[in-house]
Enzyme design. Structure first.
Site, short mmCIF file in Angstrom:
data_model
loop_
_atom_site.label_atom_id
_atom_site.label_comp_id
_atom_site.label_asym_id
_atom_site.label_seq_id
_atom_site.Cartn_x
_atom_site.Cartn_y
_atom_site.Cartn_z
N ARG A 108 0.76 -1.58 0.04
CA ARG A 108 0.36 0.47 -0.31
C ARG A 108 0.95 1.36 -0.20
O ARG A 108 0.03 2.57 0.32
CB ARG A 108 -1.17 -0.08 1.26
CG ARG A 108 -1.74 -1.28 0.82
CD ARG A 108 -3.21 -0.74 1.73
NE ARG A 108 -3.91 -1.82 1.95
CZ ARG A 108 -4.10 -2.50 3.41
NH1 ARG A 108 -2.88 -2.63 4.13
NH2 ARG A 108 -4.34 -3.65 3.30
N LYS A 130 3.34 11.76 -11.49
CA LYS A 130 2.47 11.14 -12.37
C LYS A 130 3.61 9.81 -12.39
O LYS A 130 4.82 9.75 -13.06
CB LYS A 130 2.76 11.72 -13.85
CG LYS A 130 1.34 12.54 -13.96
CD LYS A 130 0.81 12.75 -15.42
CE LYS A 130 -0.16 14.21 -15.87
NZ LYS A 130 -0.40 14.73 -17.01
N GLU A 172 11.29 17.86 -25.12
CA GLU A 172 11.01 18.48 -23.96
C GLU A 172 11.56 20.30 -24.07
O GLU A 172 10.84 20.78 -23.43
CB GLU A 172 10.64 17.49 -22.65
CG GLU A 172 10.22 16.39 -23.03
CD GLU A 172 8.87 16.29 -23.39
OE1 GLU A 172 8.29 16.80 -23.16
OE2 GLU A 172 8.30 14.84 -23.29
N LYS A 214 9.42 23.13 -15.30
CA LYS A 214 8.65 22.22 -14.41
C LYS A 214 7.73 21.91 -14.04
O LYS A 214 6.36 22.01 -13.24
CB LYS A 214 8.51 20.59 -15.63
CG LYS A 214 7.58 19.86 -14.92
CD LYS A 214 7.04 18.21 -15.85
CE LYS A 214 6.41 17.29 -15.51
NZ LYS A 214 6.23 16.38 -16.11
N GLU A 224 -3.33 18.48 -12.88
CA GLU A 224 -3.83 18.89 -13.77
C GLU A 224 -5.07 19.09 -14.39
O GLU A 224 -6.31 18.55 -14.91
CB GLU A 224 -3.61 18.17 -15.29
CG GLU A 224 -3.49 17.83 -15.98
CD GLU A 224 -2.34 17.42 -17.03
OE1 GLU A 224 -1.39 16.63 -16.93
OE2 GLU A 224 -2.94 16.57 -18.47
N ARG A 228 -1.46 23.05 -16.06
CA ARG A 228 -0.43 21.40 -16.08
C ARG A 228 -0.60 21.41 -16.85
O ARG A 228 0.16 20.79 -18.35
CB ARG A 228 -1.03 20.78 -14.99
CG ARG A 228 0.20 19.59 -15.47
CD ARG A 228 0.28 18.58 -14.29
NE ARG A 228 1.32 18.14 -14.36
CZ ARG A 228 1.75 16.45 -13.08
NH1 ARG A 228 1.86 16.46 -12.19
NH2 ARG A 228 2.71 15.72 -13.81
N ASN A 232 1.10 19.69 -22.11
CA ASN A 232 0.52 18.13 -22.89
C ASN A 232 0.85 18.99 -24.53
O ASN A 232 0.23 18.75 -25.75
CB ASN A 232 -0.74 18.42 -23.27
CG ASN A 232 -0.84 17.47 -21.62
OD1 ASN A 232 -0.10 16.28 -21.54
ND2 ASN A 232 -2.06 17.88 -21.24
N HIS A 235 1.57 17.02 -27.72
CA HIS A 235 1.64 16.15 -27.21
C HIS A 235 -0.32 15.06 -27.40
O HIS A 235 -0.20 13.88 -28.00
CB HIS A 235 1.19 15.34 -25.77
CG HIS A 235 3.37 15.92 -25.62
ND1 HIS A 235 3.79 16.58 -25.39
CD2 HIS A 235 3.81 14.54 -24.00
CE1 HIS A 235 5.04 16.08 -24.99
NE2 HIS A 235 4.77 15.19 -24.35
N HIS A 239 1.27 11.66 -29.81
CA HIS A 239 0.78 10.45 -28.84
C HIS A 239 -0.11 9.43 -29.81
O HIS A 239 -0.32 8.55 -29.64
CB HIS A 239 0.17 10.70 -27.48
CG HIS A 239 0.84 10.88 -25.94
ND1 HIS A 239 0.31 11.58 -24.81
CD2 HIS A 239 1.79 10.54 -26.48
CE1 HIS A 239 1.25 11.54 -24.24
NE2 HIS A 239 2.69 10.38 -24.92
N HIS A 249 9.05 8.86 -28.39
CA HIS A 249 8.28 10.40 -28.23
C HIS A 249 8.74 11.75 -28.63
O HIS A 249 8.01 12.68 -28.89
CB HIS A 249 8.72 10.40 -26.41
CG HIS A 249 7.71 10.80 -26.01
ND1 HIS A 249 6.31 10.90 -25.95
CD2 HIS A 249 8.15 12.20 -25.40
CE1 HIS A 249 5.59 11.66 -25.59
NE2 HIS A 249 7.01 12.57 -24.29
ZN ZN Z 1 6.15 13.94 -23.66
#
Ligand code: ZN
Ligand code: ADP
Length: 337
Positions: A108, A130, A172, A214, A224, A228, A232, A235, A239, A249
């Site tokens: 946990r 994340k 990035e 960041k 987010e 935030r 993206n 992205h 993606h 990426h």
């Molecule tokens: Zn990225």
């Protein structure tokens, strides 16, 4: 060593910038810590792991799945790791994502920290809390937002980083500059990628600045809900084409940023589209791709960030200033073709 404590809504994180990996034994107790790394980092940096209990996972995105979580958890049980143990992910984004996720669910939740070893992980993946895994074709479908106790940055690991991975990280860095910091953008224009690969002190400072940039965005909006989302940029389309066309990426989001810049020219009056594309190309990143528009729109329609029949798209108003705009999916056809 340059230590900075950054307070997020859910927890505070110690950032150790420009700190030798050897310092790790003063941050965590080696007898109650298990390092997690991947085979490439292990092979190249084996001597640094001497004296540490270490679990090695196969490299690459294919490892970021539940099966690896199960294998690592079985190893933790065999090593009799209890709740007094910490996990430390030493590697790129795959390793830090996996480590944060495993540490969040094992018993946990046990403490964890990161030693990011790619430019991408240093400026992006390790920061923000994340952590998660992929499910089939769905990237980061399962995960948690939970902050590490610390992030230790030692750029000695970058001595072995392949060229392609530098470009991935710079995608990035350019993203951060484009959405939030015009002076970093100009600085990147003044010096090309070779400069940073050669001048480690300047690379270290640039990485630190980007990590803080960041962190500052995440500090204001950890969950987010608004700000935030700007991270993206590039992205949504990125993606949608990354796995479908076997792109890295960095390549995928570079193409995504170039397209978003063109759409911005039409919707916000953005004037810097050519400037952004020139910078991306200078850092060995692609700015176009002959993807199938219909297929991409199908993927975008299933995006988890979709809002009704519109996609919340990140556009630029100028270099250093991004905005969120809902764009109806039906309109994408004309923008993408
Ligand atoms: Zn990225
Ligand atoms: P990313 O950090 O780009 O999210 P990965 O964790 O998959 O993604 O790392 C990219 C690749 O770089 C992987 O093959 C990984 O094994 C390798 N790698 C990570 N750190 C280093 C390093 N310091 N030197 C050489 N290769 C590395």
């Amino acid at each position: 060593m340059n230590k900075k404590n950054i307070r997020f809504a859910s927890a505070s994180v110690d950032f150790y910038f420009g700190t030798s990996f050897g310092t790790l034994k003063q941050i965590v107790d080696p007898s109650r810590t298990i390092l997690i790394t991947d085979q490439n980092v292990w092979d190249l940096h084996q001597k640094r792991f001497r004296g540490w209990k270490t679990i090695v996972v196969p490299p690459g995105e294919a490892s970021k799945v539940q099966a690896t979580v199960d294998t690592v958890i079985n190893q933790l049980i065999q090593m009799a790791a209890d709740r007094t143990y910490s996990l430390v992910g030493v590697g790129g984004g795959v390793v830090t994502d996996l480590t944060g996720y495993i540490a969040s669910v094992y018993m946990r939740g046990i403490p964890f920290g990161f030693v990011p070893t790619t430019v991408l992980a240093l400026v992006d993946a390790s920061i923000g809390g994340k952590n998660g895994i992929d499910v089939g074709a769905y990237k980061n479908m399962v995960g948690v937002i939970r902050q590490p106790r610390f992030i230790l940055q030692d750029i000695i690991f970058l001595n072995t980083l392949p060229q392609k991975e530098w470009a991935n990280g710079f995608a990035e860095i350019i993203k951060h500059a484009a959405i939030a910091n015009a002076s970093v953008f100009r600085y990147l224009e003044e010096h090309g990628p070779a400069y940073f690969q050669k001048h480690k002190k300047e690379a270290c400072a640039l990485i630190q600045k980007n990590a803080l940039l960041k962190a500052a965005i995440v500090q204001k909006d950890e969950e987010e809900r608004s700000l935030r989302k700007l991270l993206n940029f590039g992205h949504t389309l990125g993606h949608a084409i990354e796995n479908a066309y076997g792109l890295s990426h960095g390549e995928a989001i570079s193409i995504g940023m170039a397209k978003a810049a063109d759409i911005s020219s039409q919707l916000t009056g953005f004037k810097g589209s050519s400037r952004l594309k020139e910078l991306l190309q200078r850092y060995h990143l692609p700015v176009s791709h002959s993807f199938n528009t219909d297929a991409v729109i199908r993927i975008l329609s299933a995006d988890k960030k979709k809002d009704g029949n519109a996609i919340n798209y990140i556009l630029l108003e100028k270099i250093g200033k991004a905005v969120i705009r809902p764009i109806p999916i039906v309109d994408f056809q004309k923008y993408l073709s």
